[in-house]
Enzyme design. Sequence first.
Site, mmCIF file in Angstrom:
data_model
loop_
_atom_site.group_PDB
_atom_site.id
_atom_site.type_symbol
_atom_site.label_atom_id
_atom_site.label_comp_id
_atom_site.label_asym_id
_atom_site.label_seq_id
_atom_site.Cartn_x
_atom_site.Cartn_y
_atom_site.Cartn_z
ATOM 1 N N SER A 1 0.846 -1.195 0.000
ATOM 2 C CA SER A 1 0.000 0.000 0.000
ATOM 3 C C SER A 1 0.878 1.240 0.000
ATOM 4 O O SER A 1 1.985 1.234 0.550
ATOM 5 C CB SER A 1 -0.898 0.027 1.242
ATOM 6 O OG SER A 1 -1.560 1.274 1.374
ATOM 7 N N TYR B 1 -2.839 -1.231 10.148
ATOM 8 C CA TYR B 1 -2.794 -1.412 8.692
ATOM 9 C C TYR B 1 -1.519 -0.795 8.116
ATOM 10 O O TYR B 1 -0.812 -1.432 7.338
ATOM 11 C CB TYR B 1 -4.030 -0.763 8.073
ATOM 12 C CG TYR B 1 -4.081 -0.853 6.565
ATOM 13 C CD1 TYR B 1 -4.462 -2.029 5.938
ATOM 14 C CD2 TYR B 1 -3.758 0.242 5.765
ATOM 15 C CE1 TYR B 1 -4.517 -2.117 4.555
ATOM 16 C CE2 TYR B 1 -3.810 0.172 4.392
ATOM 17 C CZ TYR B 1 -4.188 -1.010 3.787
ATOM 18 O OH TYR B 1 -4.238 -1.098 2.415
#
Length: 249
Positions: A137, A150
């Site tokens: 990401s 995350y």
Amino acid sequence: MSVEGKVAVVTGGGSGIGQAAARLLAANGAKVVVADRNVEAAQAVAGSLVQAIAVRADVSRADDIRDLFQAVDDRFGRLDILVNNAGYGVAGTVVDLDEAEWDRLMSVNVRGMFLCSKHAIPLMFRSGGGSIVNTGSYTAMVAIPSRAAYVASKGAISSLTRAMALDHANQNIRVNCVAPGTIETPWFDPAFANSENPERFRQELSARCPMNRMGRPEEIAEAILWLASDRASFATGSVLTVDGGASIW
């Protein structure tokens, strides 16, 4: 970017980026193993492809992953491509997060990638080499608020990508990472449904990047296909950012 005749495993292949990657790999000639803990979703995807099978697998469970790659070996006798895509996110700062939430997310996003790679690499080596593509990401480079676990997991994925690339380059195994921005996948559906103003929420997500829109799973699948294919034969240890420019702000 042909992957004709190659065998590919896609984790989290039942929806979102994983589904798009499975479809694109198959469209370019690969035999695809769609792995997902939601076996019905995996079967729906595999059933729509020419040469594909579905396998139920929770990537955080060692027994599931051992069985997954045994099924790959039994069915195809080789492995050329692994797309380590399974993962999810939870909201919260390190203060807000429950320890069990942190552990569960890390077990899927990071431990799952470790387990899949651990079992895939020997099979790839036996097959003469291969390509691993990890889904990371842009948040590994640019943090976003209230997503501590995350963000941490995606930072770990970038580092693990480089470590595996270095360790296995001499086995003709390339390891790269694609780093998406905010992508419109079914993961956002509950958030849209529970939002008082779904359109405003969509605009807020879109405003994370200079292109002022969310990405599409198919756009990330194109990057995965390139990294998986022989067109990227000199790429290893790379993090390919596909985020609409979010990480340049």
